[in-house]
Write an enzyme that holds these catalytic residues in place. Structure first.
Site, PDB file in Angstrom:
ATOM      1  N   HIS A 117       0.817  -1.218   0.000  1.00  0.00           N
ATOM      2  CA  HIS A 117       0.000   0.000   0.000  1.00  0.00           C
ATOM      3  C   HIS A 117       0.851   1.269   0.000  1.00  0.00           C
ATOM      4  O   HIS A 117       0.352   2.347  -0.318  1.00  0.00           O
ATOM      5  CB  HIS A 117      -0.983  -0.004   1.176  1.00  0.00           C
ATOM      6  N   ASP A 144      -0.018  -7.473   1.423  1.00  0.00           N
ATOM      7  CA  ASP A 144       0.485  -6.108   1.599  1.00  0.00           C
ATOM      8  C   ASP A 144       2.008  -6.052   1.618  1.00  0.00           C
ATOM      9  O   ASP A 144       2.607  -5.395   2.471  1.00  0.00           O
ATOM     10  CB  ASP A 144      -0.087  -5.483   2.882  1.00  0.00           C
ATOM     11  N   SER A 196       4.823   2.538   7.958  1.00  0.00           N
ATOM     12  CA  SER A 196       4.426   1.377   7.170  1.00  0.00           C
ATOM     13  C   SER A 196       5.571   0.917   6.274  1.00  0.00           C
ATOM     14  O   SER A 196       6.191   1.715   5.575  1.00  0.00           O
ATOM     15  CB  SER A 196       3.209   1.722   6.311  1.00  0.00           C
TER      16      SER A 196
END
Length: 358
Positions: A102, A132, A210
């Protein structure tokens, strides 16, 4: 005569010594007392060692995406660049970087900023959106590499250290420390999709973190930070490094097969909840144990003719037993599944080929 008297006074009264300037006496300066060194705890030493060891291999990832600009009267009038931010970790000396999918999804340009300030354009080697994860590559060689640990050995309560870029260049390689709160967690990412087998931690994970590493006290990567729960402070999730390493290797080799599905929702039942389901759903279950299909989505199961109300009693020749879970098959795109079902009192067999998760 006057001069003679002055000489006598200087000689016999000590006035001469008074008239001669004496040099100032140099006193030795007393050395200042040094402050005692700060005594670090073993916990602090471990954290500092981890940061020193792994920090150089943590990178900042900036992306540029184009977003449509629409006008109420004229429709699409152009595109506007939007900047994105995330983190990543170098896991091969030749410049391969592991991050979240993402972070780079829909990116037109990807730029990697190293710990020493150097910037490199990056190319996308491949990605696994269902887990992901993505692998990037920058040109060059002999980059600092993070060491992977084993997530299978994790224990709830052990130290967890997250490194990433919560906001941007000004807060690059920010460190947060916590513990492993739980393992094997799942969070929904859509109506039919979820991230499974995640590590839960209370080490603060912000959006810019992230793709960065979650580390143990030895400085080994045990997970890739992936998500936070906005409604609950202090709850973050990471993809176990055992899974991430396997997927990254498959991506680099070009052998990654995406997870597949057949497109059903179901309820497991046995003798304990069979009567409850029959009363609530007003159905008559033909066996004492199996999977009751509650919904069929467009896709492989629908093409094979499955319907809500069908009861699955065997998968790939194995009868469904207590605690069985269809999701545990870990289907990949192209896998063929043989199922035995009841529709009313009629028993039949179907073969279904798994397709990509939507």
């Amino acid at each position: 005569m006057g001069g003679f008297l002055v000489l006598l006074a200087v000689r016999f009264t000590g006035l001469g010594q008074a008239l001669v300037a004496q040099p100032p006496v140099q006193q030795e300066a007393t050395p200042a007392k040094e402050s005692p060194p700060v005594q670090l705890t073993d916990y602090e030493k471990a954290t500092i060692d981890v940061v020193d060891k792994v920090g150089p291999s943590v990178v900042m990832i900036t992306t540029t995406s184009l977003v449509e600009v629409k006008d109420f009267f004229f429709g699409l009038v152009g595109y506007q660049p939007v900047q994105g931010l995330g983190s990543g970790v170098i896991f091969r000396k030749d410049g391969h970087i592991l991050t979240n999918y993402h972070v780079i999804a829909k990116a037109e340009e990807i730029l990697v900023v190293l710990n020493d300030g150097r910037e490199f354009p990056a190319k996308l080697v491949g990605a696994d959106p269902d887990n992901d994860l993505a692998v990037l590559k920058i040109e060059g060689d002999n980059y600092p590499v993070a060491k992977f640990g084993r997530s299978a050995d994790l224990r709830v309560g052990q130290m967890a250290i997250a490194i990433g870029n919560p906001i941007g260049e000004g807060l690059k390689n920010t460190v947060t420390v916590g513990v492993i709160s739980a393992v094997n967690r799942s969070i929904a990412t859509g109506e039919k999709t979820a991230l499974r087998d995640l590590i839960q931690t209370d080490a603060s994970i912000n959006p810019g973190n992230s793709g960065g590493p979650l580390l143990n006290s030895k400085g080994e990567v045990i997970g890739i930070n992936t998500a936070i729960i906005e409604e609950a402070q202090g709850i973050g999730f990471a993809i176990p490094i055992d899974k991430a390493r396997e997927i990254a290797d498959l991506i680099i080799k070009g052998e990654l097969r995406r997870p597949g599905a057949i497109g059903i929702s179901y309820v497991p039942f046995d003798e304990n909840n069979k009567r409850f389901l029959e009363q609530r759903l007003r159905v008559k279950l033909p066996v004492d144990q199996g999977f009751l299909i509650t919904r069929v989505y467009p896709g492989p199961a629908a093409k094979a003719g499955l319907k809500a109300g069908d009861v699955i009693v065997a998968i790939n020749g194995e009868a469904i037993k207590e605690g069985a879970n269809f999701a545990g098959l870990d289907l990949k795109v192209g896998d063929r599944v043989t199922m035995e079902l009841y529709r009313g009192n009629r028993r039949f067999k179907v073969e279904i080929t798994a397709e990509p998760l939507e």
